[in-house]
Design an enzyme around this catalytic site. Structure first.
Site: not given
Length: 368
Positions: A46, A49, A52, A54, A166
């Site tokens: 999906l 980042g 890691g 997703v 963030d």
């Protein structure tokens, strides 16, 4: 197989499984998540980042999940970030924050299993011009209000308070009803009583980062307020914080936005159109809020509670205006229908075509 089993058991104990299995959190096996994600197939990914990747997964009971899997480059650092994210999201419960469903502790760096949010990131909907969800101002305003509500919860109502660290459009997801939910707590911190954190390293995303935090290394709740101000500008203009012009030059949308606001050129840089005077007033109010959030000094920025309250007020007003407008249109339609010539049932039976027209009017009126 025995070696693999021992490795999983060792990781489970090291990652706190003995304690966590008695907590109110679901513990997944490594095999269970491998099967759910088709062994982390590329077509299940999906997003990616700093932490890691997703992956989309389907559990045996058909529950859709998002599995956050570490890159595993620096396992000590990744484990530390995981522990922080886990400690934060496991205690957060808000309709505008992505929900943690469970953990897998059998890998060196544990896996986080979240609810799957079906409609992707706010970033995608802002910058994919084919998306229609942001075609109306009312949806943009509602989404902005929902993000602010979530941040206000993190800053004021969570115990202890949380700095997200963030805030950006990539970390805001939209569910099947296009409700906004904040995600990714990898850079988040729990607040002490002094409301500030001296960071060992700067974390976040350039373009959204609070310049004061960037210069001093001191992270505060007002750092989130600045980042939220950038998201508001992004929602208004449809521009990325640091975009590159056709000539190849960097284009600072924040400076461009503030300049346009101060020279009464705001409506020339909007990413959408409206001719409604009430909406135009709301847009100007939100633009002024964004400008206040983007103040270079954190102490001069409004609190996220003040921002959230103001956006909620504007959103409520917008929804009431829409409802009133819809009601007026309905009254007008019903008025026209009631003034139309009435048939005499006993003396003038309807023809088949008249029957169809009458049923259409009745059905339409009932649906309203």
């Amino acid at each position: 197989m025995m070696c693999k089993k021992r490795r999983r058991e060792k990781n489970f104990r090291k990652n706190g499984g003995t304690i966590l299995k008695h907590q109110r959190v679901r513990i997944f096996s490594e095999a269970e998540l491998e099967k759910a994600t088709n062994n982390y197939a590329d077509d299940q990914k999906l997003g990616e980042g700093g932490f890691g990747s997703v992956y989309k997964g389907v559990l045996i009971d058909n529950t859709l999940v998002a599995v956050k899997k570490s890159k595993g480059v620096d396992k000590a650092q990744m484990n530390e970030e995981f522990q922080m994210e886990m400690s934060i999201v496991s205690q957060v419960n808000h309709k505008n924050v992505v929900k943690l469903l469970g953990l897998c502790l059998e890998t060196k760096v544990p896996l986080l299993v979240y609810e799957l949010i079906s409609n992707g990131t706010l970033f995608k909907h802002i910058h994919d011009k084919g998306s229609q969800i942001l075609a109306s101002w009312s949806n943009r305003l509602r989404i902005a209000s929902e993000i602010a509500l979530a941040l206000n919860y993190l800053h004021s109502l969570a115990d202890p308070p949380i700095i997200h660290g963030d805030v950006k459009s990539v970390n805001i997801l939209l569910d099947n009803k296009y409700t906004a939910k904040i995600a990714d707590f990898g850079a988040s911190v729990l607040l002490s009583t002094d409301k500030t954190i001296i960071a060992e390293k700067i974390q976040g995303t350039l373009g959204y980062l609070d310049p004061e935090y960037l210069m001093t290394g001191v992270l505060t709740v007002q750092s989130d307020v600045y980042s939220f101000g950038v998201v508001l500008v992004e929602l208004l203009t449809g521009e990325k914080p640091n975009s590159i012009s056709s000539s190849g030059e960097k284009h600072n949308i924040i400076q461009h936005f503030i300049s346009a606001l101060e020279t009464n050129n705001l409506f020339k840089i909007l990413d959408f159109q409206t001719t409604d005077e009430g909406e135009m007033d709301e847009i100007e109010d939100v633009a002024e809020l964004a400008k206040a959030c983007l103040n270079s000094m954190g102490v001069n920025r409004p609190t996220i509670k003040k921002v959230s309250d103001e956006l909620a007020k504007l959103n409520d007003h917008n929804q009431k205006s829409w409802t009133q407008q819809n009601s007026n249109e309905t009254d007008s339609l019903l008025g026209e229908t009631s003034q139309s010539p009435r048939r005499k049932v006993d003396h003038e039976p309807m023809t088949p075509s008249q029957t169809v027209i009458s049923l259409q009017i009745e059905n339409y009126t009932d649906s309203i």
